[in-house]
Scaffold this motif. Sequence first.
Motif, PDB file in Angstrom:
ATOM      1  N   GLY A 190      35.759 -14.044  42.397  1.00  0.00           N
ATOM      2  CA  GLY A 190      36.230 -14.585  43.661  1.00  0.00           C
ATOM      3  C   GLY A 190      36.093 -16.082  43.782  1.00  0.00           C
ATOM      4  N   ALA A 191      34.975 -16.605  43.371  1.00  0.00           N
ATOM      5  CA  ALA A 191      34.745 -18.045  43.467  1.00  0.00           C
ATOM      6  C   ALA A 191      35.172 -18.700  42.164  1.00  0.00           C
ATOM      7  N   THR A 192      34.916 -19.972  42.047  1.00  0.00           N
ATOM      8  CA  THR A 192      35.239 -20.669  40.805  1.00  0.00           C
ATOM      9  C   THR A 192      34.274 -20.226  39.716  1.00  0.00           C
ATOM     10  N   PRO A 193      34.795 -19.650  38.668  1.00  0.00           N
ATOM     11  CA  PRO A 193      33.909 -19.184  37.600  1.00  0.00           C
ATOM     12  C   PRO A 193      33.553 -20.309  36.639  1.00  0.00           C
ATOM     13  N   TYR A 194      32.583 -20.044  35.836  1.00  0.00           N
ATOM     14  CA  TYR A 194      32.271 -20.906  34.707  1.00  0.00           C
ATOM     15  C   TYR A 194      32.861 -20.216  33.481  1.00  0.00           C
ATOM     16  N   LEU A 195      33.703 -20.913  32.756  1.00  0.00           N
ATOM     17  CA  LEU A 195      34.508 -20.296  31.707  1.00  0.00           C
ATOM     18  C   LEU A 195      34.218 -20.909  30.346  1.00  0.00           C
ATOM     19  N   PHE A 196      34.254 -20.067  29.337  1.00  0.00           N
ATOM     20  CA  PHE A 196      33.915 -20.473  27.978  1.00  0.00           C
ATOM     21  C   PHE A 196      34.904 -19.865  26.984  1.00  0.00           C
ATOM     22  N   TRP A 197      35.092 -20.583  25.881  1.00  0.00           N
ATOM     23  CA  TRP A 197      35.729 -20.013  24.697  1.00  0.00           C
ATOM     24  C   TRP A 197      34.768 -20.186  23.528  1.00  0.00           C
ATOM     25  N   TYR A 198      34.562 -19.065  22.804  1.00  0.00           N
ATOM     26  CA  TYR A 198      33.737 -19.062  21.604  1.00  0.00           C
ATOM     27  C   TYR A 198      34.588 -18.625  20.423  1.00  0.00           C
ATOM     28  N   VAL A 199      34.171 -19.057  19.226  1.00  0.00           N
ATOM     29  CA  VAL A 199      34.830 -18.635  18.003  1.00  0.00           C
ATOM     30  C   VAL A 199      33.788 -18.001  17.086  1.00  0.00           C
ATOM     31  N   GLN A 200      34.219 -16.946  16.389  1.00  0.00           N
ATOM     32  CA  GLN A 200      33.331 -16.252  15.458  1.00  0.00           C
ATOM     33  C   GLN A 200      34.029 -16.090  14.122  1.00  0.00           C
ATOM     34  N   SER A 201      33.498 -16.736  13.105  1.00  0.00           N
ATOM     35  CA  SER A 201      33.997 -16.529  11.749  1.00  0.00           C
ATOM     36  C   SER A 201      33.401 -15.235  11.219  1.00  0.00           C
ATOM     37  N   PRO A 202      34.056 -14.608  10.251  1.00  0.00           N
ATOM     38  CA  PRO A 202      33.592 -13.304   9.752  1.00  0.00           C
ATOM     39  C   PRO A 202      32.132 -13.331   9.322  1.00  0.00           C
ATOM     40  N   GLY A 203      31.368 -12.372   9.813  1.00  0.00           N
ATOM     41  CA  GLY A 203      29.978 -12.229   9.417  1.00  0.00           C
ATOM     42  C   GLY A 203      29.039 -13.277   9.977  1.00  0.00           C
ATOM     43  N   GLN A 204      29.485 -14.019  10.980  1.00  0.00           N
ATOM     44  CA  GLN A 204      28.646 -15.079  11.537  1.00  0.00           C
ATOM     45  C   GLN A 204      28.487 -14.919  13.042  1.00  0.00           C
ATOM     46  N   GLY A 205      27.631 -15.741  13.616  1.00  0.00           N
ATOM     47  CA  GLY A 205      27.458 -15.736  15.058  1.00  0.00           C
ATOM     48  C   GLY A 205      28.584 -16.468  15.757  1.00  0.00           C
TER      49      GLY A 205
END
Lengths: 113, 112
Positions: free
Chosen positions: B28-43
């Motif tokens: 409803g309110a302004t969210p905090y938004l993120f994009w993450y990337v994950q390479s194979p077998g990694q965090g």
Amino acid sequence: SQTIHQWPATLVQPVGSPLSLECTVEGTSNPNLYWYRQAAGRGLQLLFYSVGIGQISSEVPQNLSASRPQDRQFILSSKKLLLSDSGFYLCAWASGTGVDTQYFGPGTRLTVL
Amino acid sequence: AQSVTQPDIHITVSEGASLELRCNYSYGATPYLFWYVQSPGQGLQLLLKYFSGDTLVQGIKGFEAEFKRSQSSFNLRKPSVHWSDAAEYFCAQSGGSYIPTFGRGTSLIVHP
């Protein structure tokens, strides 16, 4: 700078055996700590989170448990592993509230046979 | 309940082509938004985040994302994809609690 460690990197365990995965964070104090699991081809499933020593919240009822014996140490355990426990386990930390970025460890690949 | 939707499970692009990964949030309110990337077998690694201010945010590795409140979207873009961009991409939101909500991820395949 902050770093997060997980070990072991890879683990193969028989069904019914115990489990202990460890996560430690360096370079920060009083972090929020998280355990996630990724099954093959699936997204992230939050298992546990902790906002302080001895404070553990469980998101999914299962045969896993978590403990936080020290400020920057987070342990995932099981007394008896199931086949369905196989997956990629990720530990993460964040400072403050959930509005902050999460920083992920390198993960542990668990295979239960 | 908060939710994050990534409607594309897989995206295939040719190297050098432009990229847009979709993300829709519910809060409803302004969210905090993120994009993450994950390479194979990694965090996961943070690409970029939006808390407030300019709705177009720049991230690492040449990525950018635009927050559109009217569409409840936070799409990730890159003008020219490199083979090394092949990975899993996760959109996430936080509504001010300790627990962020992640989308299911989009797998990016890059053809030479």
